[in-house]
Design an enzyme around this catalytic site. Structure first.
Site, PDB file in Angstrom:
ATOM      1  N   HIS A 184      -7.363   7.799  -8.788  1.00  7.77           N
ATOM      2  CA  HIS A 184      -7.960   7.133  -9.955  1.00  7.77           C
ATOM      3  C   HIS A 184      -9.478   7.284  -9.833  1.00  7.77           C
ATOM      4  O   HIS A 184     -10.016   7.264  -8.721  1.00  7.77           O
ATOM      5  CB  HIS A 184      -7.673   5.622  -9.952  1.00  7.77           C
ATOM      6  CG  HIS A 184      -6.372   5.208 -10.563  1.00  7.77           C
ATOM      7  ND1 HIS A 184      -5.630   4.159 -10.063  1.00  7.77           N
ATOM      8  CD2 HIS A 184      -5.698   5.661 -11.642  1.00  7.77           C
ATOM      9  CE1 HIS A 184      -4.546   3.987 -10.815  1.00  7.77           C
ATOM     10  NE2 HIS A 184      -4.558   4.897 -11.777  1.00  7.77           N
ATOM     11  N   CYS A 278      -9.701  -2.398  -8.145  1.00  9.32           N
ATOM     12  CA  CYS A 278      -8.336  -2.300  -8.677  1.00  9.32           C
ATOM     13  C   CYS A 278      -7.788  -3.671  -9.076  1.00  9.32           C
ATOM     14  O   CYS A 278      -6.976  -3.773  -9.988  1.00  9.32           O
ATOM     15  CB  CYS A 278      -7.394  -1.705  -7.643  1.00  9.32           C
ATOM     16  SG  CYS A 278      -7.798  -0.046  -7.128  1.00  9.32           S
TER      17      CYS A 278
HETATM   18  N1  ARG Z   1      -0.105   1.492  -6.199  1.00  8.49           N
HETATM   19  C1  ARG Z   1      -0.933   1.564  -7.363  1.00  8.49           C
HETATM   20  C2  ARG Z   1      -0.786   2.926  -8.021  1.00  8.49           C
HETATM   21  O1  ARG Z   1      -0.631   3.905  -7.335  1.00  8.49           O
HETATM   22  C3  ARG Z   1      -2.357   1.299  -7.013  1.00  8.49           C
HETATM   23  C4  ARG Z   1      -3.272   1.209  -8.197  1.00  8.49           C
HETATM   24  C5  ARG Z   1      -4.688   0.952  -7.818  1.00  8.49           C
HETATM   25  N2  ARG Z   1      -5.476   0.664  -8.936  1.00  8.49           N
HETATM   26  C6  ARG Z   1      -6.654   1.245  -9.241  1.00  8.49           C
HETATM   27  N3  ARG Z   1      -7.336   0.785 -10.228  1.00  8.49           N
HETATM   28  N4  ARG Z   1      -7.073   2.301  -8.597  1.00  8.49           N
HETATM   29  O2  ARG Z   1      -0.804   3.074  -9.222  1.00  8.49           O
END
Ligand code: ARG
Length: 285
Positions: A184, A278
Site C-alpha cells: 500500500h 493503517c
Molecule cells: N492485512 C491487511 C491487508 O493486507 C493490512 C492492511 C494495512 N493497511 C494499510 N493501510 N496499509 O490488507
C-alpha cells in the site's frame, strides 16, 4: 566596505523553525476481532500466534495518544469474521466531507467496504460514492495539501485514480509500487505537512521515484531499516509525527526538521502488515 562587496557566508536558515499542529478528526476500529487467519501480504503468517488482548492494548494506547494531543477519535464497531477491519485507513477516503468508498482487492476483505460506507451514511454524510474500481482507501490515497498521491501496483486499480480525481476534483498523481512488502502507498510514504512527505524510494518504480523527486525535492528519505519496521506508516498533525518506535533514523530526521516524533508500539498489528497510519482514517469534514 560597501555592502555590495559582501559575500553572504551564513548557511541558509532552516526552512521552518516552529511547527504547528492542527486538530484532526479520526475514525478508528478497535481490534476486538483482530487475528491473522489468512495471508494477503508477506507480513501475514497465519501459523504465528496473535495476542488479541495485546493488540487491543497497543491500539488503545494509540487512540489515547491522539486524544491527549487534542484530536477527536470516532470509532466504528468491528465485525465478526473481518479480522483486518482494524485497519480503518482502508475503509474510505474523505476530503472536503465527501466520501469515496473502498472496494477491496481480496475477497477476505470485501465486506469491509460496505461496512465503512454504512458508518458514513448513518452519520449524515451526503456525498458518499460507491466506487466502480478497486481501491483500498487511504491505504493507497494520501492527501498532501490540495493534491492526492495515489498508489497502485498491488491493490488499487490505476483506473480508480481517474475515478477519484473526477469525484474529488483534485489533482491525483499516480505512483507505482514494486516491492510486495510495501503493498500500500501508506507503507512506503507518509505525509508530514501540506507540502512535505517522507518516503522509501526503493518501494517505487524508477518513473515514480523521479515524479516524487520532482514534486518533493526536499523530502526525507527512509533507510531500508526504517522501512522494514514500517516507519513510514506514520501520522502527522503538522507537528507531532506518530510512528513505530523502532524507526530510529526517521525519528532523527524528523527532529532535525522541527517535528516532534512520537514512537508507538504496535508490533502485534504488524503481524498483519499494519501500523499507525493503517489504523487511522482521517475525516476531513
Ligand atoms: N492485512 C491487511 C491487508 O493486507 C493490512 C492492511 C494495512 N493497511 C494499510 N493501510 N496499509 O490488507
Amino acid at each position: 566596505m560597501p555592502l555590495t562587496d559582501t559575500i553572504p557566508t551564513a548557511a541558509p536558515a532552516p526552512r521552518r523553525s516552529g511547527r504547528t499542529a492542527t486538530r484532526r478528526r479520526f475514525l478508528m476500529c478497535p481490534p476486538r476481532h483482530f487475528d491473522v487467519t489468512y495471508s494477503i501480504n508477506p507480513w501475514m503468517d497465519p501459523t504465528k500466534p496473535v495476542d488479541g488482548s495485546l493488540a487491543l492494548a497497543q491500539w488503545t494506547e494509540l487512540r489515547n495518544l491522539y486524544e491527549e494531543l487534542g484530536h477527536t477519535v470516532e470509532t466504528i464497531e468491528p465485525e465478526h469474521g473481518l479480522p483486518d477491519m482494524v485497519f480503518a485507513a482502508n475503509g474510505a477516503t474523505v476530503v472536503d466531507g465527501r466520501v469515496f468508498g473502498a472496494r477491496f482487492r481480496h475477497v477476505e476483505r470485501t465486506s469491509e467496504g460496505p461496512a465503512y460506507l454504512r458508518w458514513f451514511a448513518e452519520r449524515g454524510y451526503r456525498d458518499v460514492h460507491w466506487p466502480e474500481h478497486i481501491n483500498e482507501g487511504e491505504g493507497d490515497y494520501l492527501v498532501v495539501g490540495r493534491r492526492i498521491l495515489a498508489g497502485t501496483g498491488f491493490r488499487t486499480d490505476p483506473r480508480s485514480h481517474a475515478e477519484a480525481q473526477e469525484f474529488f476534483g483534485l489533482p491525483v498523481t499516480g505512483l507505482t509500487l514494486v516491492n510486495p512488502e510495501f503493498y500500500h502507498l501508506d507503507t512506503a510514504l507518509a505525509v508530514l505537512s501540506e507540502d512535505e512527505i517522507m518516503y522509501y524510494p526503493e518501494a517505487f518504480t524508477p518513473g515514480s521515484r523521479s515524479v516524487l523527486r520532482e514534486l518533493f525535492p526536499d523530502a526525507i528519505q527512509a533507510t531500508p531499516e526504517d522501512a522494514a519496521v514500517f516507519g513510514l506508516n506514520a501520522l502527522s498533525d503538522g507537528r507531532h509525527v506518530l510512528l513505530p518506535d523502532s524507526a530510529v533514523h526517521l525519528k532523527e530526521r524528523l527532529r532535525e526538521r522541527g517535528f516532534e516524533p512520537i514512537g508507538v508500539d504496535l508490533t502485534e498489528l504488524l503481524k498483519a502488515g499494519g501500523s499507525v497510519k493503517c489504523c487511522t482514517l482521517e475525516l476531513r469534514d
